[in-house]
Motif scaffolding. Structure first.
Motif, mmCIF file in Angstrom:
data_model
loop_
_atom_site.group_PDB
_atom_site.id
_atom_site.type_symbol
_atom_site.label_atom_id
_atom_site.label_comp_id
_atom_site.label_asym_id
_atom_site.label_seq_id
_atom_site.Cartn_x
_atom_site.Cartn_y
_atom_site.Cartn_z
ATOM 1 N N LEU A 229 6.783 2.181 9.333
ATOM 2 C CA LEU A 229 8.469 1.734 9.032
ATOM 3 C C LEU A 229 8.201 1.054 7.837
ATOM 4 O O LEU A 229 7.305 0.144 7.529
ATOM 5 N N LEU A 230 8.803 1.444 6.623
ATOM 6 C CA LEU A 230 8.890 0.761 5.551
ATOM 7 C C LEU A 230 7.549 0.288 4.707
ATOM 8 O O LEU A 230 7.087 -1.074 4.655
ATOM 9 N N LYS A 231 6.770 1.251 4.484
ATOM 10 C CA LYS A 231 5.513 0.808 4.099
ATOM 11 C C LYS A 231 5.631 0.792 2.494
ATOM 12 O O LYS A 231 6.365 1.113 1.891
ATOM 13 N N MET A 232 4.732 -0.055 2.058
ATOM 14 C CA MET A 232 4.390 -0.483 0.705
ATOM 15 C C MET A 232 2.973 -0.470 0.274
ATOM 16 O O MET A 232 2.078 -1.027 0.969
ATOM 17 N N LYS A 233 2.599 -0.095 -0.991
ATOM 18 C CA LYS A 233 1.362 -0.266 -1.445
ATOM 19 C C LYS A 233 1.149 -1.555 -1.937
ATOM 20 O O LYS A 233 1.727 -2.079 -2.722
ATOM 21 N N GLY B 270 -9.760 -2.845 -2.893
ATOM 22 C CA GLY B 270 -8.938 -1.847 -3.474
ATOM 23 C C GLY B 270 -7.517 -1.892 -2.912
ATOM 24 O O GLY B 270 -6.930 -2.868 -2.520
ATOM 25 N N GLU B 271 -7.051 -0.760 -2.970
ATOM 26 C CA GLU B 271 -5.436 -0.564 -3.030
ATOM 27 C C GLU B 271 -5.337 -0.388 -1.110
ATOM 28 O O GLU B 271 -6.360 0.306 -0.626
ATOM 29 N N SER B 272 -4.398 -1.122 -0.741
ATOM 30 C CA SER B 272 -3.936 -0.889 0.858
ATOM 31 C C SER B 272 -2.412 -0.601 1.160
ATOM 32 O O SER B 272 -1.946 -0.922 0.202
ATOM 33 N N GLU B 273 -2.450 -0.200 2.298
ATOM 34 C CA GLU B 273 -0.913 -0.081 2.469
ATOM 35 C C GLU B 273 -0.292 -1.185 3.692
ATOM 36 O O GLU B 273 -0.922 -1.511 4.672
ATOM 37 N N GLY B 274 0.639 -1.773 3.279
ATOM 38 C CA GLY B 274 1.287 -2.816 4.353
ATOM 39 C C GLY B 274 2.696 -2.092 4.912
ATOM 40 O O GLY B 274 3.427 -1.370 4.262
ATOM 41 N N TYR B 275 2.829 -2.301 6.246
ATOM 42 C CA TYR B 275 3.988 -1.806 6.915
ATOM 43 C C TYR B 275 4.601 -2.828 7.878
ATOM 44 O O TYR B 275 4.060 -3.636 8.357
ATOM 45 N N LEU B 276 5.981 -2.534 8.206
ATOM 46 C CA LEU B 276 6.431 -3.549 9.065
ATOM 47 C C LEU B 276 6.091 -3.203 10.495
ATOM 48 O O LEU B 276 5.550 -3.743 11.474
ATOM 49 N N LEU B 277 6.133 -1.659 10.930
ATOM 50 C CA LEU B 277 5.686 -1.264 12.167
ATOM 51 C C LEU B 277 4.880 -0.064 12.099
ATOM 52 O O LEU B 277 5.130 0.918 11.137
ATOM 53 N N GLU B 278 3.994 0.164 12.931
ATOM 54 C CA GLU B 278 2.807 1.077 12.803
ATOM 55 C C GLU B 278 3.656 2.723 13.068
ATOM 56 O O GLU B 278 3.407 3.523 12.400
ATOM 57 N N LYS B 279 4.611 2.391 14.194
ATOM 58 C CA LYS B 279 5.364 4.040 14.187
ATOM 59 C C LYS B 279 6.710 3.398 14.016
ATOM 60 O O LYS B 279 7.221 2.401 13.934
ATOM 61 N N GLY B 280 7.704 4.365 14.243
ATOM 62 C CA GLY B 280 8.996 4.066 13.888
ATOM 63 C C GLY B 280 9.559 3.225 15.265
ATOM 64 O O GLY B 280 8.696 2.690 16.096
#
Lengths: 343, 365
Positions: free
Chosen positions: B2-6, B300-310
Motif C-alpha cells: 500500500l502506497l509504496k515509495m522509493k 542503496g535504494e529501498s522501498e518504503g510502504y505503509l502496509l505490506e499487503k492491501g
C-alpha cells in the motif's frame, strides 16, 4: 596611577570580551523589558483617563518607552563592538568612537537612575489628579443624556465594583451630590420637593449610594437608600454596620493600585540600571585592555586594563582644565576677532 | 503493498532528520495539550460551587492524560529517529515500534473523542448548571448556616462577573425568598401580607439582589417593586430593558464554557494532524530502513510502504493472528485440565472415528 588596574593576557581578554558580549544581550532584553513596562503603564493610564479628567501626565510612561528604545540600541551596538573586539582589524574602526560611546553610556545610566527615582515620586502628582478627576466623575454620574459624559455612570460603576471602593474619600461623598438625574424625579411628589428645597443649590440630595458601592460579602441584602436612618430598616444600626457598602474610598484604591505598579516598575528599572553599569564597566575594561598592548604589533601580548586612567581626583581636575581651556579658547578667539574688527 | 515509495540513502537521511524535528514539535504539542487540559480544569473548578455534578470534567481529564502520553510517545519517536540511520542500533526497536503505532493511533482516537465529547456533553453541562444555580439561589439567604454562608457572595460575584441574573432570567428571584428572616420585621403589615400570600409562608417579593443591576443603564438601578409601574417615576416594566441584566446565568455560563472548548478545537485538530503525520512518516522510515538493511548494499535504494499487503488482507491477517492468540489461550487451559483423562478422551474419539468410517463405505457399495 590607574584606578582598579587588572593584568590581561590574550586568554583573559577573550574571556572578558565573551562575558561582556553575553551580558550585552541580557541588557538588550532588559531594554525590551523597560519598553514593554512603559507601554503597559501607558495603556493602564489610558484605560482610566476618564476618571482622571483626561488630565493625567503621560511623562513617565513616555520616558520609560524612550529609555527602553535607547537602551536596546546602545546595548546592541555594544554587543557588536564586543564581538569585533577579538579581531584587531575590525576593532580598529570602532576604537575612535569608543571613548565617546562610554561617556554616553555613563550619562545614560545616570538618566536611568533618575527615571527609577521618578517612578517612586510620581505618586504625589497622581494623588491630586485622581482626587480632581474622581470628584468631577461623581458630579457627572447623573448626566447619562449629555454627549461626552453619557458613559461616566458606567465607568464609575464598573470602577467601584472592580476596585471595591465607594466615593472619593468614603461613601459619604455620594450624600453631597445629586446622582439621580432630574429625568427620573417626580417633581409633583412632596418628598422630592422637600429634599430640593432643603439646600441652597436646589439639588436632590439623599443619604443613599449607587448599587455599585454594595459589598457582596455582607450577610444581609444591600441597604443603599436611607442609610443614616436606623428606623427605616429592621435590625439596622448605621454606626456599627461595616460590611454593607465598601468602606474604602476610590482615590485610595486607585492610588494604591497605580502606586504598586509604579513601585514594581521603579524596582525593575533599578535592577536594569545595575546591569547597565555592569556592562559599561566591562566595556571600559575591554577598551582599556586593548589600547594598552605592550607590543602594539603582536595581538597576543600582555596588557593592562583599568577603570580610570588616572585616579578620580586627577581625572576630575583634567576634565575641569579641559573645560576651562575650551572656555578660554573661545574667549581668546572672540577677543582677537574684536581686536581685528577694531583695528 | 500500500502506497509504496522509493527511498535513496539521501532521502532516508532527510526523512530521518525531518521526522526528528517533527517529533520534537509533536512533543511541544503534547505539552500544549496538557496545559490546555490543566487550564480547562481550573476554570471548571473555579465555578464548581454552581455545578451539580462533575461529568464535564472528563474532557480536561482526557486532555491531560493524552498530553502526558503524547509527550512520552513522541520522545520515544525522537530516539527511534536518532537510531534509525545506525544499522546496529535500529533492530532493537523492532518490537517496540508495533506497540508505538498502536499507542499513537489510540492517542489520535482519544483526541478525536475529546472534540466529539465537548459538543456532546453540552446538554449535561446545562443540566448540572441548572441544578447548581437553583440551589445557589435557594440558599442565597442562608448566610448564617455553616457550609452555605458563602453562597450569597458566590452568586453575587457570579452575576456581576458574567453579567447575568437568576437561572433563566431575573424572574427566578421572584419565586424564592432571598431575604433572610433575621432581617424581616414580623410586626410590619407589609411583611405579614407577603408571608400570608403564599402556601409555604415565604417572604416573596418582586425584587432582585443588587448584583443583577446593569451598570450600563442610564438611570440608577431599580431593584424593588419591579412589576409595579406606579412605584417609580417614568417607569414601564414591560419596556425597561437596560435596568437589569437580561441574560440568565445558566445561559451565560454554558456559553462561556462552550466558547472555551470550541476555541481549543482548532488547536486539538492540528495536534491530531501532526501526530498522524509523525505516525505515517515513522512507518515509512521503519520499512525503508528495514528494506535497506536486507539489501546487499545498505546504502542503496529501498522501498518504503505503509502496509505490506492491501488493507483488506492486512485486516484479515490481523484478525487471524488475534483469533490464534485467543484460541491458543483457550486451548491451553482446557488441554492442561484434561491431561489426566486424556487417554479416556482419545478412546471415545477413536471409536467415533471408526464409527464414522464404517458407515460411509456401505452407502457407496
Amino acid at each position: 596611577m590607574a584606578l582598579l588596574p587588572v593584568k590581561f593576557d590574550l586568554k583573559k581578554r577573550v574571556k572578558l570580551a565573551q562575558t561582556v558580549w553575553f551580558m550585552y544581550w541580557f541588557a538588550v532584553l532588559a531594554g525590551v523589558l523597560v519598553l514593554s513596562m512603559g507601554l503597559f503603564f501607558k495603556i493602564e493610564l489610558r484605560k482610566r483617563s476618564e476618571l482622571m479628567d483626561n488630565n493625567e501626565s503621560h511623562f513617565l510612561p513616555n520616558l520609560l518607552i524612550f529609555m527602553g528604545l535607547v537602551a536596546c540600541s546602545i546595548n546592541a551596538f555594544g554587543g557588536k563592538v564586543c564581538y569585533d573586539s577579538l579581531d584587531p582589524e575590525k576593532f580598529a574602526k570602532w576604537k575612535a568612537i569608543l571613548k565617546t560611546y562610554l561617556v554616553f553610556c555613563v550619562g545614560f545610566n545616570a538618566l536611568l537612575l533618575v527615571t527609577a527615582l521618578l517612578c517612586f515620586l510620581m505618586r504625589i502628582p497622581m494623588q491630586f489628579t485622581l482626587a480632581e478627576g474622581l470628584r468631577n466623575g461623581m458630579k457627572y454620574y447623573k448626566d447619562t443624556d449629555t454627549p461626552g459624559r453619557c458613559y461616566m455612570k458606567r465607568t464609575l460603576d464598573l470602577m467601584q465594583i472592580e476596585f471595591r471602593c465607594c466615593g472619593n474619600d468614603n461613601y459619604r461623598d455620594w450624600f453631597e451630590i445629586q446622582w439621580v438625574s432630574n429625568r427620573y424625579l417626580d417633581f409633583s411628589a412632596k418628598e422630592v420637593r422637600d429634599r430640593i428645597s432643603s439646600n441652597v443649590d436646589g439639588q436632590y440630595l439623599m443619604d443613599g449610594v449607587p448599587f455599585s458601592c454594595c459589598n457582596p460579602s455582607s450577610p444581609r441584602p444591600c441597604i443603599q437608600a436611607q442609610m443614616t436612618n436606623n428606623s427605616a430598616h429592621y435590625s439596622y444600626d448605621h454606626y456599627t454596620e461595616d460590611l454593607n457598602v465598601w468602606k474604602r474610598g476610590c482615590r485610595d484604591a486607585l492610588l494604591s493600585y497605580y502606586g504598586g505598579m509604579m513601585n514594581t516598575i521603579g524596582a525593575l528599572v533599578i535592577l536594569v540600571t545595575m546591569l547597565e553599569v555592569g556592562v559599561t564597566v566591562g566595556m571600559q575594561y575591554v577598551h582599556s585592555s586593548l589600547s594598552s598592548l605592550a607590543n602594539p604589533e603582536d595581538p597576543e601580548s600582555e596588557s593592562e586594563g583599568w577603570l580610570l586612567e588616572k585616579t578620580v581626583k586627577e581625572t576630575f581636575t583634567d576634565i575641569m582644565d579641559k573645560m576651562k581651556a575650551m572656555g578660554k579658547g573661545s574667549k581668546v578667539e572672540e577677543g582677537e576677532a574684536a581686536v581685528a574688527t577694531v583695528s | 503493498m500500500l502506497l509504496k515509495m522509493k527511498f535513496t540513502q539521501q532521502r532516508r537521511v532527510r526523512l530521518a532528520q525531518g521526522l526528528w524535528l517533527m517529533s520534537w514539535l509533536a512533543v511541544m504539542c503534547g505539552a500544549f495539550i496538557f496545559c490546555l487540559g490543566v487550564y480547562l480544569k481550573t476554570e471548571l473548578l473555579r465555578r464548581a460551587e454552581v455545578m451539580d455534578n462533575t461529568e464535564i470534567h472528563v474532557v480536561p481529564n482526557i486532555l491531560m492524560m493524552v498530553g502526558l502520553a503524547s509527550i512520552g510517545t513522541n520522545w520515544v519517536a525522537t530516539r527511534v529517529c536518532q537510531d534509525s540511520l545506525d544499522a546496529s542500533r535500529f533492530p532493537r526497536w523492532k518490537v517496540l515500534l508495533l506497540v508505538w503505532f498502536a499507542v499513537a493511533a489510540l492517542l489520535c482516537c482519544l483526541l478525536i473523542s475529546v472534540v466529539v465529547l465537548s459538543y456532546a456533553l453540552q446538554g449535561r453541562l446545562e443540566e448540572s448548571l441548572k441544578v447548581g444555580l437553583r440551589n445557589g439561589i435557594r440558599f442565597y439567604k442562608d448566610t448564617d448556616v455553616p457550609g452555605r454562608c458563602f453562597q450569597k457572595e458566590t452568586i453575587d460575584h457570579l452575576q456581576m462577573e458574567f453579567r447575568c441574573c437568576g437561572n433563566n432570567n431575573f424572574k427566578d428571584w421572584f419565586e424564592v425568598q432571598w431575604v433572610s428572616t433575621r432581617y424581616l420585621d414580623f410586626t410590619s403589615k407589609d411583611v405579614k401580607d407577603r408571608i400570608r400570600s403564599n402556601v409555604d409562608g415565604r417572604y416573596l417579593l418582586d425584587g432582585v439582589p443588587f448584583s443583577c443591576c446593569n451598570p450600563a443603564s442610564p438611570r440608577p438601578c431599580l431593584q424593588y417593586h419591579l412589576t409595579d409601574n406606579n412605584a417609580h417615576y417614568n417607569y414601564d416594566y414591560q419596556s425597561e430593558e437596560l435596568n437589569l441584566y437580561s441574560r440568565g446565568c445558566r445561559q451565560a455560563l454554558t456559553d462561556y464554557y462552550m466558547e472555551l472548548m470550541n476555541s481549543t478545537g482548532p488547536g486539538v485538530l492540528s495536534v491530531i494532524l501532526i501526530q498522524m503525520s509523525v505516525l505515517v512518516s515513522l512507518r515509512y522510515l521503519q520499512t525503508a530502513v528495514e528494506a535497506a538493511t536486507a539489501l546487499e548494499n545498505p546504502e542503496g535504494e529501498s522501498e518504503g510502504y505503509l502496509l505490506e499487503k492491501g488493507v483488506k488482507e492486512t485486516f484479515q491477517d490481523v484478525k487471524a493472528k488475534v483469533l490464534d492468540i485467543v484460541k491458543f489461550a483457550q486451548v491451553d487451559p482446557s488441554a492442561t485440565e484434561e491431561s489426566p483423562g486424556a487417554a479416556d478422551a482419545v478412546k471415545p474419539a477413536d471409536n467415533t472415528t471408526e464409527k464414522a468410517v464404517s458407515p460411509t463405505p456401505s452407502p457407496a457399495s
